[in-house]
Design a protein around this motif. Structure first.
Motif, PDB file in Angstrom:
ATOM      1  N   VAL A   1       0.688  -9.169 -13.537  1.00 37.17           N
ATOM      2  CA  VAL A   1       2.109  -9.367 -13.818  1.00 37.17           C
ATOM      3  C   VAL A   1       2.893  -8.101 -13.488  1.00 37.17           C
ATOM      4  CG1 VAL A   1       3.762  -9.569 -15.735  1.00 37.17           C
ATOM      5  CG2 VAL A   1       1.857 -11.198 -15.532  1.00 37.17           C
ATOM      6  N   HIS A   2       2.402  -6.957 -13.922  1.00 37.94           N
ATOM      7  CA  HIS A   2       3.102  -5.693 -13.643  1.00 37.94           C
ATOM      8  C   HIS A   2       3.210  -5.461 -12.138  1.00 37.94           C
ATOM      9  CE1 HIS A   2       3.556  -3.382 -17.542  1.00 37.94           C
ATOM     10  NE2 HIS A   2       2.851  -4.425 -17.936  1.00 37.94           N
ATOM     11  N   ARG A   3       2.146  -5.733 -11.427  1.00 39.72           N
ATOM     12  CA  ARG A   3       2.198  -5.505  -9.971  1.00 39.72           C
ATOM     13  C   ARG A   3       3.219  -6.401  -9.297  1.00 39.72           C
ATOM     14  NH1 ARG A   3      -3.603  -4.624 -10.818  1.00 39.72           N
ATOM     15  NH2 ARG A   3      -3.944  -6.861 -10.555  1.00 39.72           N
ATOM     16  N   LYS A   4       3.212  -7.667  -9.649  1.00 41.32           N
ATOM     17  CA  LYS A   4       4.170  -8.597  -9.047  1.00 41.32           C
ATOM     18  C   LYS A   4       5.601  -8.209  -9.424  1.00 41.32           C
ATOM     19  CE  LYS A   4       1.389 -12.808  -8.457  1.00 41.32           C
ATOM     20  NZ  LYS A   4       0.147 -12.136  -8.066  1.00 41.32           N
ATOM     21  N   ALA A   5       5.776  -7.896 -10.709  1.00 40.29           N
ATOM     22  CA  ALA A   5       7.110  -7.532 -11.183  1.00 40.29           C
ATOM     23  C   ALA A   5       7.618  -6.281 -10.469  1.00 40.29           C
ATOM     24  CB  ALA A   5       7.085  -7.316 -12.690  1.00 40.29           C
ATOM     25  N   ALA A   6       6.730  -5.319 -10.274  1.00 44.61           N
ATOM     26  CA  ALA A   6       7.129  -4.082  -9.602  1.00 44.61           C
ATOM     27  C   ALA A   6       7.445  -4.324  -8.130  1.00 44.61           C
ATOM     28  CB  ALA A   6       6.021  -3.034  -9.749  1.00 44.61           C
ATOM     29  N   ALA A   7       6.820  -5.360  -7.559  1.00 49.20           N
ATOM     30  CA  ALA A   7       6.972  -5.607  -6.120  1.00 49.20           C
ATOM     31  C   ALA A   7       8.253  -6.358  -5.755  1.00 49.20           C
ATOM     32  CB  ALA A   7       5.768  -6.399  -5.605  1.00 49.20           C
ATOM     33  N   ILE A   8       8.704  -7.228  -6.643  1.00 49.11           N
ATOM     34  CA  ILE A   8       9.761  -8.193  -6.275  1.00 49.11           C
ATOM     35  C   ILE A   8      10.971  -7.542  -5.621  1.00 49.11           C
ATOM     36  CG2 ILE A   8      11.518  -9.724  -7.262  1.00 49.11           C
ATOM     37  CD1 ILE A   8       9.412 -10.826  -9.138  1.00 49.11           C
ATOM     38  N   ASP A   9      11.455  -6.468  -6.211  1.00 53.48           N
ATOM     39  CA  ASP A   9      12.725  -5.943  -5.724  1.00 53.48           C
ATOM     40  C   ASP A   9      12.583  -4.905  -4.624  1.00 53.48           C
ATOM     41  OD1 ASP A   9      14.624  -7.477  -7.311  1.00 53.48           O
ATOM     42  OD2 ASP A   9      13.661  -6.501  -9.018  1.00 53.48           O
ATOM     43  N   GLY A  10      11.348  -4.708  -4.149  1.00 53.36           N
ATOM     44  CA  GLY A  10      11.168  -3.851  -2.979  1.00 53.36           C
ATOM     45  C   GLY A  10      11.451  -2.383  -3.219  1.00 53.36           C
ATOM     46  N   MET A  11      11.446  -1.961  -4.470  1.00 49.63           N
ATOM     47  CA  MET A  11      11.757  -0.570  -4.765  1.00 49.63           C
ATOM     48  C   MET A  11      10.517   0.248  -5.114  1.00 49.63           C
ATOM     49  SD  MET A  11      15.121  -1.292  -7.103  1.00 49.63           S
ATOM     50  CE  MET A  11      15.702   0.417  -7.114  1.00 49.63           C
ATOM     51  N   ILE A  12       9.403  -0.433  -5.291  1.00 42.15           N
ATOM     52  CA  ILE A  12       8.198   0.229  -5.785  1.00 42.15           C
ATOM     53  C   ILE A  12       6.995  -0.229  -4.969  1.00 42.15           C
ATOM     54  CG2 ILE A  12       6.600   0.294  -7.765  1.00 42.15           C
ATOM     55  CD1 ILE A  12       9.154  -0.211  -9.551  1.00 42.15           C
ATOM     56  N   GLU A  13       6.094   0.707  -4.663  1.00 45.63           N
ATOM     57  CA  GLU A  13       4.835   0.275  -4.062  1.00 45.63           C
ATOM     58  C   GLU A  13       3.658   0.850  -4.857  1.00 45.63           C
ATOM     59  OE1 GLU A  13       4.070   1.780  -0.067  1.00 45.63           O
ATOM     60  OE2 GLU A  13       5.336   3.514  -0.473  1.00 45.63           O
ATOM     61  N   LEU A  14       2.639   0.039  -4.979  1.00 49.56           N
ATOM     62  CA  LEU A  14       1.427   0.477  -5.645  1.00 49.56           C
ATOM     63  C   LEU A  14       0.650   1.354  -4.678  1.00 49.56           C
ATOM     64  CD1 LEU A  14      -0.536   0.077  -8.136  1.00 49.56           C
ATOM     65  CD2 LEU A  14      -1.612  -1.735  -6.763  1.00 49.56           C
ATOM     66  N   VAL A  15       0.309   2.571  -5.099  1.00 44.95           N
ATOM     67  CA  VAL A  15      -0.416   3.459  -4.184  1.00 44.95           C
ATOM     68  C   VAL A  15      -1.805   3.863  -4.683  1.00 44.95           C
ATOM     69  CG1 VAL A  15       1.693   4.406  -3.133  1.00 44.95           C
ATOM     70  CG2 VAL A  15       0.674   5.545  -5.144  1.00 44.95           C
ATOM     71  N   CYS A  16      -2.032   3.701  -5.972  1.00 43.33           N
ATOM     72  CA  CYS A  16      -3.328   4.088  -6.487  1.00 43.33           C
ATOM     73  C   CYS A  16      -3.574   3.452  -7.844  1.00 43.33           C
ATOM     74  CB  CYS A  16      -3.418   5.616  -6.622  1.00 43.33           C
ATOM     75  SG  CYS A  16      -2.268   6.310  -7.840  1.00 43.33           S
ATOM     76  N   GLY A  17      -4.795   3.556  -8.330  1.00 44.50           N
ATOM     77  CA  GLY A  17      -5.072   2.973  -9.627  1.00 44.50           C
ATOM     78  C   GLY A  17      -6.431   3.377 -10.172  1.00 44.50           C
ATOM     79  N   ALA A  18      -6.474   3.388 -11.516  1.00 44.00           N
ATOM     80  CA  ALA A  18      -7.766   3.461 -12.212  1.00 44.00           C
ATOM     81  C   ALA A  18      -7.859   2.130 -12.933  1.00 44.00           C
ATOM     82  CB  ALA A  18      -7.773   4.640 -13.175  1.00 44.00           C
TER      83      ALA A  18
END
Lengths: 384, 384, 384, 384
Positions: free
Chosen positions: B21-38
């Motif tokens: 959910v967080h990833r999708k929510a962060a992606a919708i508006d095109g302002m954030i990209e996921l670059v790494c994760g633990a």
């Protein structure tokens, strides 16, 4: 091996409605990234739009021709994989054809083209070039629509007898095309919209939804179109009788002058064993009725769903999915197909609208317009 | 200058609900990209999850400590900007603290921490380090919630007298924690959830929604908690009386054993001039009632909205926005704030939940648990 | 042998709300005719009211005493069979007692009396005299309430765990009792209403509905009452925690200052196998939820109903029945009982509220008021 | 001077649906009493039915002729005032004519007669004899329908442009006429129903509702009728395009094979300033939409109603009125008219359907059948 697919966009500059929808829909599932665009016929505006979207200036193009030809020359691991076309109707065919001919896959907004001839020409290009072509009849991406389709296909509602579809909007109730309303201006202009007004803009969604859910083709249509807005030459309203290939009968009512309606797409399908009812504005409910049982309401990821519906639900039951999510499902299914091809894998099911849906839509528009010219006489829709 | 913000994620490996959910929510508006994760406490699983998300293997870490320390050493234009924490409650505080102390901003799921002490410690770190901290009370991201808040703030419903809030789910009706249900197991375990079960998981959403919309603090609470599931030590149900700081009275009812309820968060606020009603499962309607006028229903981007609501609507009226869009609004507003800071600009309004909301939530949980221990006696919620 | 039963009325003169309701409800099923009345404490007004109701002037009485004593002396085939009492609360006991003592059966509006003492005294008279006594808890006459009760009784929803009931009105949001509003004046006056305001007027309906549907008694209650209207000494709002005799927990929220609410009585009952939801303002739907099946909606005379519901439906499915029809069902069931007695027949089932329901209601009011005086401490409701 | 009006009934013996509806509707407001009847073509059954209705055996007649002629000879203060005709369609004209010719007023179920010729003949009798004739298009008795009509008449929604009406039932989805279902048998028999099946039974209600609310006449119609039930010669389904006298366009869809639909009569009217939406199954809401304001929902006796609606509301807002109440309003308005005539008073407004509505209904049926025979060609409805 998985990677994000690279999308180039034609149209969708600052202030665009549908361009932004495509971008958000493509982004949701993390499978696609926007890498370039010809967002506007003005180079400057295209660059401004692209930069606002965090694109590299070098990949903000002034024309779709430039974009397609330049991207083609970029290294394979950099250049776009496919083109998303979000322009007014008259600008669908040229970039789609050029993209396909240059080896790019295409996602295109509906209606597919300005004319039926263009649509058929495009079909030919798609077939010849062997590239993917997705048409964004987004409403079929809803999980409840998938559930409805699956229930009909499995025979759960028996033989379909009656269909009622509606797509009602009110935003053209007044002469907004004479104001600054950019969305309205091209939609009422036959040079940009084609021979259908509301027919192309929303009527094709209703037609597509009917044929998608029931698996039946509309065989003939009697259409009484309205042009209520002062000076309008294209239809802004339509009432239609339909007869399906299996003998079912029904109505389609569309309007952009149904004052106060926002985006009221709905469908009811009555069979010999059960019936289905769904509304786009309340997309998280599929209402079903039965001979001997009480009304049952299905919900996304809720009890009793078929796999066809479950597999497009993203979040647990009770967490509403909306317009963008359904739209995203078209992109997601397209991306899964394209990724499979890239990986030389086969894919079990291809579930997104294609050029065939586009042709059906154009034939629907043509038949409705011809019927209307003949005082709502029945016109067969060519089933080829 | 605009660029996408870079997000690192703690938790949210394969099979996770809220991470996705967080990833999708962060992606919708095109302002954030996921670059790494633990993404997982297992290095292998973390890498698998990251690769499935199209990440570079080198940025899939085995622990949050590794992620934070390694990212810190990456070049400024590569390393993550902020950390999104989507782990079970007991794993909120350690990564949040470490991230803040190493110069990263934080977005964290609710409830903020395992204990009130942790929450207060975290508040202190946030203040000391001067980094942003957003808490994902996602429901306040709905446009109709913004409209409700604005209507109360402008005095349109007069003085608030009565409040009814509910958050009803049924997914713990049976002993799913004894099955493979990963979501259930940690939620019924006080070591991972804290002293509140349903209280922390959903009760804090109800509490936050009440205080957000009304602008009033809950002053005291009388809570009768239930532990209906066999062997459960944490509450899976709760009925509460509340008194607000201005003299208004009301109820909060929460449950995870309300069989058949999916995600029924709702609120009704009654004032001296008007009243408001909103349900998360049907988020595109705000029902309002008035002394002398008929009931009015507001819709996203529909007629009569205040700017506070309009500015978070993404698509035209009638195109439903859902759970992800509201969640995305939290990320969007956070991203706008962070971008402004990066650009050394000032921002007019900061509208996302912060560490203060987190503290309120913990105090609510603590007060409810204390009240329940004392047979539902009134307990004041500390207003500091 | 069948004949219409003859009804005499106490109260319900011109301008009355509930008197007119009783008359219409008694008339619908053609089993009862109004033959006389003491409609007002003014003889003249009583006669005017009676004549407007097409009564013979000779049977329009100035006092209930006169009516009871004169009717008693009329020939058996002329005199009234029973008395319907539709006065304010303080005027329930005297005519009820006198009627019963003089051989007349009684139908009485709720709450049963002004005080618990009166209620217990009345119970004693009912038992001693062997006459029928019906209390018009009209909402239990709805077919969907009968269906709900039957479903619980047959174990279909399993063990009840959680209950939420509400009865929300807004008509006392402003100080209407200071205007000409006749309905308001006596309801806020403890001399006429008793110790409960909203508690007596609507709270008892909620309490009765809970116990009727679930077949469970409320064991204890914690009540936080509000007196929001300026100068009011009786409650116009209340929020309550309840615990049922079987361990179920829940809330009752009542209000007459819930601005804009019209007559929002509703109940939700959650069990271990299923759950039920019903609202009086939309009485033709019973919403049910299940562990493994989609939500099902039952309708009057619709599919899947139990006999208990079917036998009170008057018209085919889809023809909505409303408030008056449910009210009429109380009268109808009472009339069937009385007719059976007149014919010296036995009757299989007696399904209307009686003096026992009245006693429960009074104990509920008393317990809630006592709890409220003690800052919402738990108070047991005497189960004798 | 006020007295109850005396009603004689033709048809409506034991087991009848609509006869019972008429009796209950006539009883609700206390203005009418049933005094005699020819309930069945079997004398014995007629007497049994009458006695079950608490009638004197001497006034239970074997034929309508007997009833009319014998009642005529009773003393003026005993004999019936009017005849209610609740037989199948083919038995409307003979008793209506005879009653009128013998000085009795008539209330008649719809459609008015078996044929248009009969309807016109009846019109002539009504005019010649100067007696009242009410046709029970009961749905126009709903307060929300009155409100809708008043809003259109006052110009509040501007010029009507689009109309959608539906009347959907599913009870003939299977071949129930081949079972014991008495209601079904005559409805599918052209000798008893006339040339219209669903058209007469429910289509006329839709037509009447359209013309009543909009104040506009349907000018022409294109109808595609269905006969889905095996062996049916009359329509059990119909889809129609309509054009109104003012240029508005629309659809009517009717069905008795819309499986699972109960009694779904609904209408939407779109104007240049506002729009209206109403459904019979949820009759206590009138949904309205506006150019610049949010959707507003009107309710019976709720805020903002016009007098035309208020004067037919019986109970306070929030107390739902249903099918019987709307039906009763037809009887009430008829009774008020007849009482005024009896008292030689004039009456301000006559608001119940009359023989003219019956003629319109027959012309609608005839035009639809003719259109259907010509493959849904447009057929004008005679506006005389």
């Amino acid at each position: 091996m998985s990677r994000k697919l690279r999308m180039g966009m034609v149209g969708g500059g600052a202030g665009s409605f549908i361009g932004d929808v495509h971008r958000k829909a493509a982004a949701i599932d993390g499978m696609i990234e926007l890498v370039c665009g010809a967002f506007s016929s003005s180079v400057e505006k295209s660059i401004d739009s692209g930069i606002a979207l965090n694109l590299d200036k070098s990949r903000c193009y002034g024309t779709f021709e430039e974009m397609i030809l330049k991207e083609k020359n970029l290294p394979e691991d950099v250049r776009m994989d496919f083109v998303a076309i979000v322009t007014p109707n008259h600008m669908h065919f040229p970039p789609a054809k050029l993209a396909l001919e240059n080896g790019f896959h295409v996602v295109c907004d509906k209606p597919i083209t300005l004319t039926l001839e263009e649509a058929e020409a495009l079909q030919s290009v798609v077939e010849t070039r062997g590239k993917l072509f997705a048409l964004t009849h987004n409403y079929t991406g809803n999980s409840m629509v998938k559930q409805a389709k699956a229930m009909v296909a499995k025979g759960e509602i028996g033989v379909v007898r009656k269909i009622q579809a509606q797509y009602l909007q009110g935003w053209l109730s007044t002469s907004v095309e004479k104001t600054e309303q950019k969305q309205a201006a091209w939609r009422v202009d036959p040079k940009k919209s084609g021979i259908g007004g509301a027919l192309g803009d929303i009527g094709t969604h209703a037609e597509n939804l009917i044929e998608y859910i029931t698996g039946l083709k509309i065989e003939e249509i009697a259409a009484d179109l309205g042009r209520f807005g002062e000076g309008r030459v294209l239809d802004d309203d339509g009432n239609m009788l339909i007869r399906m290939e299996n003998g079912a009968k029904g109505t389609i009512s569309i309007s952009q002058i149904a004052l106060g309606e926002e985006n009221n797409l709905g469908i009811r399908v009555y069979g010999t064993k059960g019936s289905l009812e769904w509304y786009q504005e309340n997309p998280n409910e599929l209402i079903t009725r039965w001979l001997d049982e009480p009304k049952k309401i299905y919900t996304p990821n809720g009890n009793g769903l078929h796999d066809e519906a479950l597999e497009v639900c993203r979040i647990p039951a009770g967490h509403p999915e909306g317009y963008l999510e359904a739209f995203a499902t078209i992109y997601k299914n397209f991306a899964m197909h394209l990724t499979a091809i890239n990986n030389k894998e086969t894919i079990e099911k291809i579930d997104y609208p294609t050029v065939e849906d586009g042709i059906r839509g154009m034939k629907f528009i043509y038949a409705a317009v011809e019927s209307d010219k003949n005082n709502a006489a029945w016109v067969k829709i060519d089933q080829k």
